[in-house]
Structure formats: C-alpha cells, structure tokens
Design an enzyme around this catalytic site. Structure first.
Site, short mmCIF file in Angstrom:
data_model
loop_
_atom_site.label_atom_id
_atom_site.label_comp_id
_atom_site.label_asym_id
_atom_site.label_seq_id
_atom_site.Cartn_x
_atom_site.Cartn_y
_atom_site.Cartn_z
N LYS A 1 -31.43 36.08 30.44
CA LYS A 1 -31.08 36.96 29.32
C LYS A 1 -30.33 36.18 28.25
O LYS A 1 -29.83 35.07 28.50
CB LYS A 1 -30.21 38.11 29.84
CG LYS A 1 -28.88 37.65 30.45
CD LYS A 1 -28.16 38.78 31.19
CE LYS A 1 -26.86 38.29 31.82
NZ LYS A 1 -26.24 39.31 32.67
N ARG B 1 -20.48 50.59 35.68
CA ARG B 1 -21.25 50.23 34.49
C ARG B 1 -22.55 51.02 34.62
O ARG B 1 -22.48 52.23 34.72
CB ARG B 1 -21.44 48.70 34.45
CG ARG B 1 -21.85 48.15 33.10
CD ARG B 1 -21.81 46.62 33.04
NE ARG B 1 -22.83 45.97 33.85
CZ ARG B 1 -23.07 44.65 33.85
NH1 ARG B 1 -22.36 43.85 33.08
NH2 ARG B 1 -24.01 44.12 34.61
N HIS C 1 -24.75 45.70 41.32
CA HIS C 1 -24.11 44.50 40.76
C HIS C 1 -22.64 44.49 41.17
O HIS C 1 -21.99 45.53 41.17
CB HIS C 1 -24.26 44.53 39.24
CG HIS C 1 -23.89 43.26 38.54
ND1 HIS C 1 -24.46 42.04 38.84
CD2 HIS C 1 -23.01 43.02 37.53
CE1 HIS C 1 -23.94 41.11 38.04
NE2 HIS C 1 -23.07 41.68 37.24
N ARG D 1 -29.68 36.90 42.13
CA ARG D 1 -29.92 36.79 40.68
C ARG D 1 -28.96 35.75 40.11
O ARG D 1 -27.79 36.03 39.89
CB ARG D 1 -29.70 38.16 40.01
CG ARG D 1 -30.49 39.31 40.64
CD ARG D 1 -30.30 40.61 39.88
NE ARG D 1 -28.91 41.01 39.75
CZ ARG D 1 -28.27 41.82 40.59
NH1 ARG D 1 -28.90 42.34 41.62
NH2 ARG D 1 -27.00 42.10 40.40
N TYR E 1 -8.02 26.75 5.90
CA TYR E 1 -7.55 28.03 5.35
C TYR E 1 -6.18 28.40 5.91
O TYR E 1 -5.94 28.31 7.12
CB TYR E 1 -8.52 29.16 5.73
CG TYR E 1 -9.84 29.10 4.99
CD1 TYR E 1 -9.89 29.18 3.60
CD2 TYR E 1 -11.03 29.00 5.70
CE1 TYR E 1 -11.11 29.16 2.94
CE2 TYR E 1 -12.25 28.98 5.04
CZ TYR E 1 -12.29 29.06 3.65
OH TYR E 1 -13.49 29.03 3.01
N CYS F 1 -13.54 27.38 10.34
CA CYS F 1 -14.21 28.02 9.20
C CYS F 1 -15.60 28.49 9.63
O CYS F 1 -16.01 28.28 10.77
CB CYS F 1 -14.33 27.03 8.04
SG CYS F 1 -12.76 26.29 7.57
N MET F 2 -16.33 29.09 8.73
CA MET F 2 -17.66 29.59 9.08
C MET F 2 -18.60 28.46 9.50
O MET F 2 -19.39 28.61 10.43
CB MET F 2 -18.27 30.36 7.91
CG MET F 2 -19.57 31.07 8.27
SD MET F 2 -20.36 31.91 6.90
CE MET F 2 -19.22 33.23 6.56
N ASP F 3 -18.50 27.32 8.80
CA ASP F 3 -19.48 26.24 9.00
C ASP F 3 -18.88 24.92 9.39
O ASP F 3 -19.61 23.95 9.60
CB ASP F 3 -20.26 26.00 7.69
CG ASP F 3 -20.63 27.29 7.01
OD1 ASP F 3 -21.43 28.03 7.60
OD2 ASP F 3 -20.10 27.56 5.91
C1 LIG Z 1 -25.92 38.64 33.86
C2 LIG Z 1 -26.30 39.26 35.15
C3 LIG Z 1 -26.56 38.46 36.28
C4 LIG Z 1 -26.27 36.98 36.33
O1 LIG Z 1 -24.88 36.81 36.52
P1 LIG Z 1 -24.26 35.36 36.72
O2 LIG Z 1 -22.84 35.62 37.05
O3 LIG Z 1 -24.41 34.66 35.41
O4 LIG Z 1 -25.01 34.69 37.81
C5 LIG Z 1 -27.07 39.09 37.41
N1 LIG Z 1 -27.28 40.42 37.44
C6 LIG Z 1 -27.02 41.21 36.38
C7 LIG Z 1 -27.26 42.67 36.47
C8 LIG Z 1 -26.51 40.68 35.20
O5 LIG Z 1 -26.23 41.47 34.17
#
Ligand SMILES: *Cc1c(COP(=O)(O)O)cnc(C)c1O
Length: 437
Positions: free
Chosen positions: A51, A172, A204, A260, A306, A353-355
């Site tokens: 992701k 969540r 999760h 995951r 700045y 700064c921005m850049d």
């Molecule tokens: C981002 C995410 C992961 C991966 O988590 P890591 O800690 O980066 O391994 C796995 N499952 C879900 C649902 C996530 O949102």
C-alpha cells in the site's frame, strides 16, 4: 511521478538522473533479502503489503520483487491501489487466480472499499464491479458493505471472494462481536445464493510491538470467539490471518495461515526499541540522497532560514540541500534532521522550507582565526537516510534516526517521501526478476 528512471547496475553509484537534484535509491536486492528472511521466520505463506506506493518505495518494482522471492499475496489498503496493481501485474504477464482460487497465481487483497448503495454498486461503471473484474480479494466488515458487494457480484454474474474482517481490539475497521452473528448469517445466505465466497477471516493487531503487554493474547482470544461464531453460522473460511510484521516476528501464535509483511519487507523494524533492523537481519532498502547545490560561509550570529530560528554559533560553512517538506522532509526536522556528507555527520539548521534545507558543515575558522577550507563542495552527495553499509560510506543516517529526531516512526519517514523525488532501482535485476511459477 517524475520521468521514470531506468534500472541501473548495483555496483557503481549511478549518476543523478536527468534534471532531478535528488533521488531515492531503492535496493531491490535488499527487498528480496528481507522477503526471504521474513518468509523463513514466518514459515507460512506471506503477503507483501505494498500500500501507499509500497511505503514510498514504488509499487511495481517492489510487488514484482516480492513475487520473485515467494510472496503469494499482495496487499493494499485502497481499491484504487488494487486496480493499479492488477493492471501492473497484467502488464508484467503475471497470472491471475483462475475462477477456483487454488493455483499458484498471486492474489491481491484490498481492505478499504468506497462507500456506495447497492444500486450504484450494480451500475455498469461501478468500482466494485471493476474490483471483481480485476479478480481481487475484498474485505468486508459490515452489512451495508455486503449488500453493495452482493449487488456488484450479481450484476457482474460472478462470485466475490471475501475476507471477513473482525475487530479484535484495535477499534479500527472490522465487525464488532455483537454484530458478527447477523453479518455471518447474511454472508452465509449470500454464499447460498452464489454471489460471495467467504475465503478468509482476519483482523489486525494493535500492540504487536509490545510483546509483553498481553494485548496480542487478548486479540487472539477474541479472534477465536469470532471464529466460533462464524463456524456456527456455517461459514468455512480457509485463510486465517492476523499478523503484520510485528506479529510475524514476535507472536508465533498469530502467524496462522498467512502473514502480512509491510515494514519488514522494506528493511525496517516495526519497533527499533524492541529490536533494530540490523538485530533482525533486515536491510533498509531506501537511500534518500541529494547533491549540495551551494556551499557558503556565514558569519557568527547570522540567522538561517525562515524565522531565523538558528543562528551560527561561530563563523560556519553551510550547505544547501534541494529537498524540503514538499518532498516529504518533515518540518519537525528543523535544526535536527541528520544528513551525512562525505563522512561528516551534519544536520539541518533552521527551518525546513518547501523545497530546500540548509545544513551545517562545521566551523569556518580554526582556533587562531585562520580560515578553514570548506569540508564539502557543490555536487557532493548528501545522504538523508539509508543503510549505513550499503554504499561503504560512513556517516549515513538511518530512517530510525530521522524518526527519533522528528518524533515519529520510520514508517512515516519513508512513506511520506514526495512524488517529486525520482526512485532509482538497483539490485535483483532491478525488478525484472519475477519468474512465473
Ligand atoms: C499496513 C498494514 C499491514 C502491514 O503492517 P506492517 O507493520 O508494515 O508490517 C498489515 N495489515 C494491515 C491491515 C495493514 O493496514
């Protein structure tokens, strides 16, 4: 994305691409190493979580590298990311899971779907129908989601492969225990109708990086209760999954049928206070570097950037680095973010700064007041973060040091890297190494 940069050999340090003044060098050999290592620790099939443009590392090369070292799943948060990923895999000639998902073809799971009513979901141009046409696995947590998914599947004359997400303590996404019996019953009914197939049950962990907190045991307990309810409703999901990198590493009971892996794949620890990436054997894959575009001497007392929040304590050499908050350098790094230049560990001075940012290169005079030569020159490479030993260079700050300096986590440091910074790929045939099973 800026103009794409061709894969380059891993041995030499490639030159800056085209007009860009900075770049992120992504070491795909490191990603491959991390994938193999995590797979070995897990001992079960694994999903590469890609992701957010693969945590800033670039979706395509990371996905293909993960597949080349045995990832059987790819995971993304948003449907748009999943559709882009499917297009990319089709382009790379990666097989899709055929109707009956039993083959070797990698699967794509996405867990945040756009909200829509069943009529919209069934429409010709429905994003959910596009999801089904793209052969994705989809997550479901609520009855309205199921209604939309069922409508899309009916209209598409197909069966949606679903992973039922339960809330086991993160609060969540996911179904609450009290809502689960009704949702499971509705899923069962939709299975009987042939519009869905509940293939997964998942959740999760909220505190996998606190191995002694007892939190993960509680998640596991709630997961088992959910499993019971789901079974009683007559569902038979075959893929149980709970662990991200932290769970994979530190909670063997949470590995189940699938893990995951996100942050570990990129060579970073989910929590360096539990174990650092080097203690875990992981290799950070991203090096952010730039070239000094100006070096100058400023007088003692002179304010920098700045607001003049930093003043030179003595006559100083300072350098200008063309990266700013639009490139993902946190503004919180003002007067603290570490930068390595030619073996010197320097730091940002004054505001980001921005850049651009200014870095302090050291005193401009010795004790006698005689002028010292500038310790770095225009064109010298400034490394913001990377793997210390990857370039045989001393004084390379890490993403963990940046996270500490900015009061955040390594995830945010790498993921927020701006789209303006070109990604250059080295190692592992620079992403072309995926061989179809
Ligand atoms: C981002 C995410 C992961 C991966 O988590 P890591 O800690 O980066 O391994 C796995 N499952 C879900 C649902 C996530 O949102």
């Amino acid at each position: 994305m800026p103009p794409s940069t061709a894969p380059e050999a891993s041995a030499a340090r490639p030159s800056l691409p085209g007009a860009a003044t900075s770049r992120a060098v992504i070491d795909l050999e490191a990603v491959a190493h991390n994938g193999r290592l995590l797979a070995q620790v897990a001992g079960v099939p694994w999903m590469a979580v890609v992701k957010a443009d693969a945590y800033g590392h670039g979706l395509g090369p990371i996905a293909l590298t993960a597949l080349s070292v045995g990832a059987s799943w790819l995971g993304v948060a948003q449907l748009a990311e999943a559709l882009a990923l499917r297009a990319l895999l089709d382009e790379a000639d990666v097989d899709r899971p055929a109707g009956e998902p039993s083959g070797q073809a990698p699967r794509i799971l996405t867990w945040l779907l756009p909200v829509m009513d069943p009529a919209r979901a069934a429409a010709e141009d429905s994003p959910l129908r596009a999801a089904l046409a793209a052969d994705l696995d989809l997550s479901v947590s609520t009855l309205p989601q199921l209604e939309a998914l069922s409508a899309a599947a009916r209209a598409q004359a197909t069966t949606a492969r679903l992973h039922l997400k339960v809330d086991t303590g993160m609060s969540r996404g996911g179904a609450m225990a009290e809502d689960l019996p009704a949702l499971a019953a509705a899923l069962r009914q939709a299975e009987d109708e042939g519009v869905v197939d509940v293939v997964g049950l998942w959740s999760h962990l909220s505190r996998a990086d606190e191995p002694t907190s007892g939190s993960t045991e509680q998640h596991l307990e709630r997961y088992r209760q959910a499993e019971q309810i789901v079974q009683e409703a007559g569902l038979r999901p075959s893929i149980h999954h709970l662990a991200a990198t932290g769970g994979l590493l530190w909670h063997p009971d949470a590995r189940m049928d699938l893990v995951r892996a996100g942050i570990g794949l990129y060579g970073l620890s989910p929590d360096p206070s539990v174990a650092t990436s080097s203690e875990l054997g992981l290799q950070p894959a991203m090096r952010l570097e730039s070239a000094l575009v100006q070096v100058k001497r400023i007088d003692a007392g002179q304010a920098v950037s700045y607001g003049g929040t930093w003043c030179a304590p003595t006559d100083r050499w300072v350098g200008l680095v063309p990266l700013g908050y639009s490139d993902g350098i946190p503004r919180a790094a003002g007067s603290t973010g570490p930068v390595g230049v030619d073996g010197i560990m320097s730091s940002i001075v004054g505001r980001v700064c921005m850049d651009q940012v200014v870095i302090d290169l050291g005193p401009a005079r010795d004790e006698t007041g005689a002028l010292l030569p500038a310790p770095a020159q225009v064109g010298d490479t400034a490394v913001l973060w990377g793997a210390p030993d990857a370039v045989g260079q001393e004084a390379v700050p890490t993403a963990d040091e940046w996270a500490q300096a900015c009061g955040t986590i390594n995830y945010e440091i790498v993921t927020r890297l701006g789209a303006r910074v070109p990604r250059c790929y080295v190692g592992a045939e620079a992403g072309g190494g995926y061989a179809r099973p």
